[in-house]
Design a protein around this motif. Structure first.
Motif, PDB file in Angstrom:
ATOM      1  N   ILE A  33       0.837  -1.201   0.000  1.00  0.00           N
ATOM      2  CA  ILE A  33       0.000   0.000   0.000  1.00  0.00           C
ATOM      3  C   ILE A  33       0.871   1.250   0.000  1.00  0.00           C
ATOM      4  CG2 ILE A  33      -1.616   1.366   1.389  1.00  0.00           C
ATOM      5  CD1 ILE A  33      -2.948  -1.293   2.193  1.00  0.00           C
ATOM      6  N   GLY A  34       1.886   1.274   0.846  1.00  0.00           N
ATOM      7  CA  GLY A  34       2.766   2.442   0.914  1.00  0.00           C
ATOM      8  C   GLY A  34       3.506   2.705  -0.385  1.00  0.00           C
ATOM      9  N   LEU A  35       4.107   1.668  -0.953  1.00  0.00           N
ATOM     10  CA  LEU A  35       4.847   1.835  -2.202  1.00  0.00           C
ATOM     11  C   LEU A  35       3.927   2.217  -3.355  1.00  0.00           C
ATOM     12  CD1 LEU A  35       7.323  -1.197  -2.014  1.00  0.00           C
ATOM     13  CD2 LEU A  35       7.873   1.221  -1.733  1.00  0.00           C
ATOM     14  N   SER A  36       2.766   1.563  -3.422  1.00  0.00           N
ATOM     15  CA  SER A  36       1.831   1.833  -4.520  1.00  0.00           C
ATOM     16  C   SER A  36       1.235   3.232  -4.410  1.00  0.00           C
ATOM     17  CB  SER A  36       0.723   0.788  -4.544  1.00  0.00           C
ATOM     18  OG  SER A  36       1.289  -0.488  -4.774  1.00  0.00           O
ATOM     19  N   ARG A  37       0.942   3.658  -3.198  1.00  0.00           N
ATOM     20  CA  ARG A  37       0.392   5.003  -3.020  1.00  0.00           C
ATOM     21  C   ARG A  37       1.410   6.051  -3.463  1.00  0.00           C
ATOM     22  NH1 ARG A  37      -0.127   9.391   0.403  1.00  0.00           N
ATOM     23  NH2 ARG A  37      -2.202  10.290   0.409  1.00  0.00           N
ATOM     24  N   GLU A  38       2.656   5.850  -3.090  1.00  0.00           N
ATOM     25  CA  GLU A  38       3.707   6.788  -3.489  1.00  0.00           C
ATOM     26  C   GLU A  38       3.837   6.834  -5.015  1.00  0.00           C
ATOM     27  OE1 GLU A  38       8.525   7.067  -3.056  1.00  0.00           O
ATOM     28  OE2 GLU A  38       7.392   6.242  -1.385  1.00  0.00           O
ATOM     29  N   THR A  39       3.802   5.681  -5.642  1.00  0.00           N
ATOM     30  CA  THR A  39       3.904   5.609  -7.103  1.00  0.00           C
ATOM     31  C   THR A  39       2.720   6.298  -7.765  1.00  0.00           C
ATOM     32  OG1 THR A  39       5.122   3.534  -7.003  1.00  0.00           O
ATOM     33  CG2 THR A  39       3.992   4.013  -9.060  1.00  0.00           C
ATOM     34  N   LEU A  40       1.519   5.992  -7.303  1.00  0.00           N
ATOM     35  CA  LEU A  40       0.324   6.574  -7.919  1.00  0.00           C
ATOM     36  C   LEU A  40       0.235   8.076  -7.650  1.00  0.00           C
ATOM     37  CD1 LEU A  40      -2.251   3.719  -7.312  1.00  0.00           C
ATOM     38  CD2 LEU A  40      -1.218   4.400  -9.484  1.00  0.00           C
ATOM     39  N   ASP A  41       0.703   8.534  -6.501  1.00  0.00           N
ATOM     40  CA  ASP A  41       0.734   9.977  -6.227  1.00  0.00           C
ATOM     41  C   ASP A  41       1.611  10.705  -7.238  1.00  0.00           C
ATOM     42  OD1 ASP A  41      -1.017  10.007  -4.118  1.00  0.00           O
ATOM     43  OD2 ASP A  41       0.537  10.123  -2.559  1.00  0.00           O
ATOM     44  N   LYS A  42       2.749  10.103  -7.553  1.00  0.00           N
ATOM     45  CA  LYS A  42       3.656  10.718  -8.524  1.00  0.00           C
ATOM     46  C   LYS A  42       2.975  10.867  -9.894  1.00  0.00           C
ATOM     47  CE  LYS A  42       6.949   8.602 -10.827  1.00  0.00           C
ATOM     48  NZ  LYS A  42       8.112   7.816 -11.189  1.00  0.00           N
ATOM     49  N   TYR A  43       2.323   9.822 -10.337  1.00  0.00           N
ATOM     50  CA  TYR A  43       1.639   9.875 -11.622  1.00  0.00           C
ATOM     51  C   TYR A  43       0.396  10.767 -11.565  1.00  0.00           C
ATOM     52  CZ  TYR A  43       4.707   6.453 -13.709  1.00  0.00           C
ATOM     53  OH  TYR A  43       5.806   5.825 -14.223  1.00  0.00           O
ATOM     54  N   TYR A  44      -0.258  10.804 -10.417  1.00  0.00           N
ATOM     55  CA  TYR A  44      -1.425  11.666 -10.244  1.00  0.00           C
ATOM     56  C   TYR A  44      -1.028  13.132 -10.425  1.00  0.00           C
ATOM     57  CZ  TYR A  44      -5.309  14.063  -7.963  1.00  0.00           C
ATOM     58  OH  TYR A  44      -6.354  14.899  -7.689  1.00  0.00           O
ATOM     59  N   LEU A  45       0.063  13.542  -9.775  1.00  0.00           N
ATOM     60  CA  LEU A  45       0.519  14.926  -9.903  1.00  0.00           C
ATOM     61  C   LEU A  45       0.908  15.261 -11.339  1.00  0.00           C
ATOM     62  CD1 LEU A  45       2.652  15.279  -6.653  1.00  0.00           C
ATOM     63  CD2 LEU A  45       0.412  16.299  -7.129  1.00  0.00           C
ATOM     64  N   GLU A  46       1.430  14.279 -12.027  1.00  0.00           N
ATOM     65  CA  GLU A  46       1.890  14.506 -13.394  1.00  0.00           C
ATOM     66  C   GLU A  46       0.746  14.566 -14.406  1.00  0.00           C
ATOM     67  OE1 GLU A  46       4.926  12.360 -16.588  1.00  0.00           O
ATOM     68  OE2 GLU A  46       5.031  11.857 -14.460  1.00  0.00           O
ATOM     69  N   TYR A  47      -0.282  13.723 -14.249  1.00  0.00           N
ATOM     70  CA  TYR A  47      -1.300  13.576 -15.285  1.00  0.00           C
ATOM     71  C   TYR A  47      -2.692  14.092 -14.924  1.00  0.00           C
ATOM     72  CZ  TYR A  47       1.879  10.426 -17.747  1.00  0.00           C
ATOM     73  OH  TYR A  47       2.937   9.897 -18.411  1.00  0.00           O
ATOM     74  N   ASN A  48      -2.977  14.331 -13.660  1.00  0.00           N
ATOM     75  CA  ASN A  48      -4.359  14.586 -13.265  1.00  0.00           C
ATOM     76  C   ASN A  48      -4.956  15.830 -13.913  1.00  0.00           C
ATOM     77  OD1 ASN A  48      -6.654  13.675 -11.764  1.00  0.00           O
ATOM     78  ND2 ASN A  48      -6.389  15.515 -10.525  1.00  0.00           N
TER      79      ASN A  48
END
Length: 163
Positions: A45-60
């Motif tokens: 959960i921690g690793l995936s959340r960090e990864t998805l946050d990075k992509y969220y900031l980039e693409y949202n």
């Protein structure tokens, strides 16, 4: 989470006097799977959340400007992060592969039933059979190296595809 504490907690729950004692899970493969799941879930959960946050900031902002649904935005973020998410899952698998404490408590290290390579190494070392312990250790290292090689190739493939 400390593995032996998780193992102790599950032992208490699965024992005959425990909350789930009637399910007869103690010293079973199912108890070992439950322990492994509890141990690796926070990591994933921690690793995936960090990864998805990075992509969220980039693409949202871009995805919102296209007026697509939340479900499609989520699918796009997961798709774009798929290589990093695979690496996260393999890291969780590596953690589960090396676990001894919880599974030896809830699994009991029973020959041909709940003995794993890591618990086998502990047993053979305590017996004084270092040859067997070392051979199991070398096998475990080879498996870990294969997993690391897979991680490396997934990373290289992802960088090459999206360079």
């Amino acid at each position: 989470l400390p593995p032996v504490v998780v193992g102790l907690f599950l032992y208490i729950i699965f024992s005959n006097q425990g909350l789930l004692g009637g399910l007869d899970l103690l010293y079973s493969i199912n108890a070992m799977i439950i322990a492994q799941t509890i141990l690796i879930t926070p990591i994933l959960i921690g690793l995936s959340r960090e990864t998805l946050d990075k992509y969220y900031l980039e693409y949202n902002d871009f995805l919102i400007s296209m007026h697509i649904s939340f479900a499609k935005r989520l699918f796009t973020l997961v798709w774009e992060a798929r290589h990093s998410l695979i690496i996260n899952f393999l890291a969780g698998f590596g953690r589960a592969l090396s676990e001894v404490g919880a599974i030896i408590i809830v699994g009991g290290n029973i020959a041909h039933l709940t003995r794993t390579m890591t618990t086998g190494i502990v047993l053979e070392t305590s017996r004084g059979d270092l040859t067997m312990a070392i051979s199991l250790g070398i096998t475990l290292i080879i498996i870990a190296l294969i997993i690391n090689a897979l991680l490396y190739f997934v990373k290289i493939y992802g960088e090459k595809e999206y360079a």
